[in-house]
Design a protein around this motif. Structure first.
Motif, PDB file in Angstrom:
ATOM      1  N   PHE A  75       7.228  17.747  20.300  1.00 15.01           N
ATOM      2  CA  PHE A  75       6.014  17.971  21.089  1.00 15.01           C
ATOM      3  C   PHE A  75       4.850  17.210  20.461  1.00 15.01           C
ATOM      4  O   PHE A  75       4.830  16.962  19.257  1.00 15.01           O
ATOM      5  N   GLU A  76       3.891  16.858  21.294  1.00 11.23           N
ATOM      6  CA  GLU A  76       2.676  16.205  20.804  1.00 11.23           C
ATOM      7  C   GLU A  76       1.512  17.193  20.798  1.00 11.23           C
ATOM      8  O   GLU A  76       1.605  18.292  21.362  1.00 11.23           O
ATOM      9  N   ASP A  78      -1.780  16.205  21.746  1.00 12.86           N
ATOM     10  CA  ASP A  78      -2.891  15.764  22.577  1.00 12.86           C
ATOM     11  C   ASP A  78      -3.304  16.861  23.551  1.00 12.86           C
ATOM     12  O   ASP A  78      -2.485  17.437  24.248  1.00 12.86           O
ATOM     13  N   ASN A  81      -2.943  15.818  27.777  1.00  9.14           N
ATOM     14  CA  ASN A  81      -1.817  15.183  28.446  1.00  9.14           C
ATOM     15  C   ASN A  81      -0.445  15.691  28.028  1.00  9.14           C
ATOM     16  O   ASN A  81       0.390  15.984  28.875  1.00  9.14           O
ATOM     17  N   THR A  82      -0.183  15.818  26.755  1.00  4.49           N
ATOM     18  CA  THR A  82       1.205  15.942  26.335  1.00  4.49           C
ATOM     19  C   THR A  82       1.556  17.179  25.525  1.00  4.49           C
ATOM     20  O   THR A  82       2.727  17.388  25.236  1.00  4.49           O
ATOM     21  N   VAL A  85       4.206  19.017  27.252  1.00  2.00           N
ATOM     22  CA  VAL A  85       5.430  18.306  27.606  1.00  2.00           C
ATOM     23  C   VAL A  85       6.447  18.466  26.486  1.00  2.00           C
ATOM     24  O   VAL A  85       6.155  18.212  25.319  1.00  2.00           O
ATOM     25  N   SER A  86       7.642  18.894  26.843  1.00  2.00           N
ATOM     26  CA  SER A  86       8.749  18.927  25.904  1.00  2.00           C
ATOM     27  C   SER A  86       9.466  17.581  25.981  1.00  2.00           C
ATOM     28  O   SER A  86      10.037  17.234  27.011  1.00  2.00           O
ATOM     29  N   ILE A  87       9.410  16.808  24.903  1.00  2.00           N
ATOM     30  CA  ILE A  87      10.011  15.473  24.893  1.00  2.00           C
ATOM     31  C   ILE A  87      11.428  15.603  24.338  1.00  2.00           C
ATOM     32  O   ILE A  87      11.620  16.026  23.203  1.00  2.00           O
ATOM     33  N   SER A 432      -5.035  23.745  22.438  1.00  2.00           N
ATOM     34  CA  SER A 432      -5.352  22.695  23.391  1.00  2.00           C
ATOM     35  C   SER A 432      -6.725  22.921  23.990  1.00  2.00           C
ATOM     36  O   SER A 432      -7.085  24.050  24.322  1.00  2.00           O
ATOM     37  N   TYR A 439      -1.202  24.475  33.053  1.00  2.00           N
ATOM     38  CA  TYR A 439      -0.911  23.583  31.911  1.00  2.00           C
ATOM     39  C   TYR A 439      -0.649  24.405  30.653  1.00  2.00           C
ATOM     40  O   TYR A 439       0.259  24.112  29.873  1.00  2.00           O
ATOM     41  N   ASN A 446       5.578  25.592  24.263  1.00  2.00           N
ATOM     42  CA  ASN A 446       6.034  24.645  23.244  1.00  2.00           C
ATOM     43  C   ASN A 446       5.626  25.078  21.844  1.00  2.00           C
ATOM     44  O   ASN A 446       6.434  25.041  20.903  1.00  2.00           O
ATOM     45  N   GLN A 525       8.709  23.387  32.252  1.00  2.00           N
ATOM     46  CA  GLN A 525       8.922  21.987  32.597  1.00  2.00           C
ATOM     47  C   GLN A 525      10.155  21.836  33.497  1.00  2.00           C
ATOM     48  O   GLN A 525      10.266  20.868  34.248  1.00  2.00           O
TER      49      GLN A 525
END
Length: 621
Positions: A75-76, A78, A81-82, A85-87, A432, A439, A446, A525
């Protein structure tokens, strides 16, 4: 050597000697036996007569069989934006490198933690999974090298821009790497880390966090004594327990903090806005029965300030080069003990003068963009990140020990300080700056992979406008340490009534969320109906939080999964947080009783009527 640290904690130290040079390396592996949680770190001792440059000193290195595939999830930080998000990716042949390069935080790169799934993508209740987190505030480097023999070689440590220098007879220590493994998915692994943090790392891990209202998103820099007094009164009336005065309270004259261009370094109250400082505010807070908190950013300074002019040697600055500003500010040389003392005194003097202050939000809104420490000198610039981290943590340690009743929150333009190093002396984290609840469901989800929910501050705001109901906002914020971030003077009566209902609901289950076990189901997600269960340690009570985030023109039926209950006990279900005007039940069969086994087999039937709908359901014996 094996050392018994405590009844359930053992530390193994393996000492190795270089065959040619007088260098000694100690590998430390500490195990928390009751939790199956491990910590690993390395100490390098320079036994030579000359300084030693160390290009890398990673905290952890391991090998794993990759024949069945290894999957990485990360995870990031930011804020817009991210972080939500789970990358996810399958590790392929070659090197996959995750790096953050901010220096003093990780806002622009990955959170210093990751999940590995062995054989398949990491899942909540299946797939062998490893979760690991680096105890480090800034630039980190995670390397995953898959070779042609299907062997993964992984290594984690500090992302050093220059080699640190170890003087003759001295040593250098890597940060600790905390990790655990579960054969049954990342859910059990997360719960182990949550327990480990609460019991052994987090200050005050056994005490409940207060419900707060922070001035920032509602007021920005526009705060003064009269507005704070009114907002405290409004906040207390709806059930808020802590009012936090954010940025904008300090600096005078040309250094007045009316924007982000001035004020940092001038930690005295603005005499136009707060002519009596907190002399009137603190008694008013006491009378209202509400605690008080305040914002600081002591690592930073604005160039147009007395501090900047008086101590040019206190600024991180590349010799001969122009300063690179971020948010109108630059970073102090925290490696310098004089700067550390300045940071400590800036906060300590306010807390000592007003000992009933209960909370400090500590921010960090600029990266190390001018990476040169005048204090360290030109031959030891490789020591900057280590010395900065040690300086910051030493100041935090002094403050926590001097003011044990104060909760400290780590913030860095969002989630850039959400890490296990800051956690040693921070009670909560701001994940965040984006607060739209759809969001935040993802971002908070995460972060909970490795951060216990009581540390994840989740604020109810006005982000997203009137299309998002207060109920949905509160149900999302119940996932962590719930609070608000609104100017109560600009809230509608209906919003405040709904807030009062939401706060009553959260307080009724706060202990389960903050001290219980978390079971997540279907990442937001991947699903428009994500849900989770919080279960008390004695399994007597549970909270289901379920969300409907997808667009819909008709009612959505959803059966929420249930986990962790005592299979032989009988649980009754009841819905909470149904504010006036939004009181249509989402729970189909309120008051129904079933065994824990039946609830876990069949789930809880719900019905949602729109996008951004939600349900909060309590199960109790």
């Amino acid at each position: 050597a094996l050392k018994q640290v405590a009844s359930s904690i053992e530390c193994l130290t393996i000492t190795m000697q270089d065959a040619l040079l007088p260098l000694e390396v100690e590998l430390h592996i500490q195990v928390y036996k009751e939790l199956d949680v491990f910590e690993q770190w390395v100490v390098l001792k320079n036994g030579s007569a000359d300084p030693l440059r160390v290009p890398r000193l990673d905290s952890m290195n391991f090998r794993a069989n990759a024949e069945d595939g290894i999957y990485l999830e990360w995870f990031e930080s930011d804020e817009y934006n991210t972080a939500g998000v789970s990358i996810r990716e399958k590790l392929n042949r070659g090197i996959r490198l995750l790096e953050s390069r901010d220096g003093n935080r990780h806002k622009s790169g990955p959170i210093p933690a990751f999940i590995l799934g062995f054989g398949e993508e990491p899942a909540e209740d299946s797939v062998p999974c490893m979760i690991a987190s680096l105890e480090w505030i800034g630039s980190a480097r995670f390397s995953f090298d898959l070779n042609n023999k299907e062997i993964l070689e992984a290594s984690m440590g500090v992302d050093q821009p220059l080699p640190p220098v170890v003087q003759a007879g001295e040593s250098i220590c890597s940060p600790r790497m905390t990790f655990t493994f579960s054969a049954k998915g990342k859910g059990p692994a997360s719960r182990r880390l949550h327990d480990g943090c609460r019991q052994h790392l987090l200050p005050g891990g056994d005490r409940l966090r207060l419900v707060d209202n922070n001035s920032w998103e509602g007021c920005s820099f526009n705060v003064d004594e009269a507005s704070v007094l009114q907002m405290m009164k409004d906040s207390a009336e709806i059930g808020i327990e802590l009012y936090v005065l954010d940025d904008g309270w300090f600096g005078n004259g040309h250094a007045a903090r009316t924007g982000d261009h001035a004020g940092l370094g001038h930690w005295e109250f603005n005499q136009e806005r707060f002519p009596q400082e907190l002399d009137n505010i603190m008694p008013a807070a006491n009378q209202l029965g509400i605690a008080f908190g305040i914002w600081f950013e002591p690592e930073m300074v604005n160039p147009e300030s007395k501090l900047f002019a008086a101590h040019p040697d206190w600024i991180l600055r590349n010799p001969g080069r122009d300063l690179e500003l971020e948010r109108g500010q630059v970073v102090l040389d925290v490696a310098n003990p004089d700067v550390q003392e300045h940071m400590f005194q800036a906060v300590h003097q306010v807390l000592a003068k007003y000992p009933r202050i209960r909370f400090v939000k500590w921010d960090c809104n600029a990266s190390i963009n001018n990476p040169y420490s005048p204090y360290l000198g030109k031959h030891c610039q490789g020591n900057l990140l280590n010395a900065y981290s040690d300086g910051y943590l030493s100041v935090m340690k002094r403050l926590v020990e001097a003011h044990p009743s104060v909760d400290f929150q780590a913030c860095a333009a969002g989630g850039g300080r959400s890490n296990y190093a800051a956690m040693r002396y921070s009670h909560t984290f701001w994940p965040s700056d984006a607060t739209h609840p759809s969001y935040r469901v993802k971002a908070q989800w995460n972060f909970s992979s490795f951060m216990p929910p009581l540390t994840i501050t989740s604020h109810v705001t006005h982000a997203g406008g009137e299309t998002v109901s207060p109920k949905f906002r509160f149900d999302v914020s119940m996932m962590g340490q719930l609070g608000m971030e609104v100017d109560t003077r600009n809230c509608t009566p209906e919003y405040l009534v709904a807030a009062k209902t939401g706060l009553v609901a959260y307080k009724s289950i706060r202990d389960i969320v903050q001290q219980g076990d978390q079971y997540r189901h279907a990442h937001p997600q991947d699903s428009t109906t994500p849900s989770m269960i919080f279960l008390s340690k004695d399994k007597q009570r549970a909270l289901l939080l379920a969300y409907q985030t997808g667009e819909t023109d008709s009612a959505v039926d959803f059966t929420a999964p249930v986990a962790g209950l005592d299979p032989e006990a009988t649980y009754e279900v009841a819905e909470i947080n149904l504010p006036k005007g939004d009181a249509q039940p989402r729970l189909k069969n309120a008051g129904e009783k079933k065994s824990g086994l039946e609830w876990m087999q069949y789930g809880i039937p719900l019905q949602f009527s729109r996008q951004h709908d939600s349900a909060a359901v309590v199960l109790h014996i």
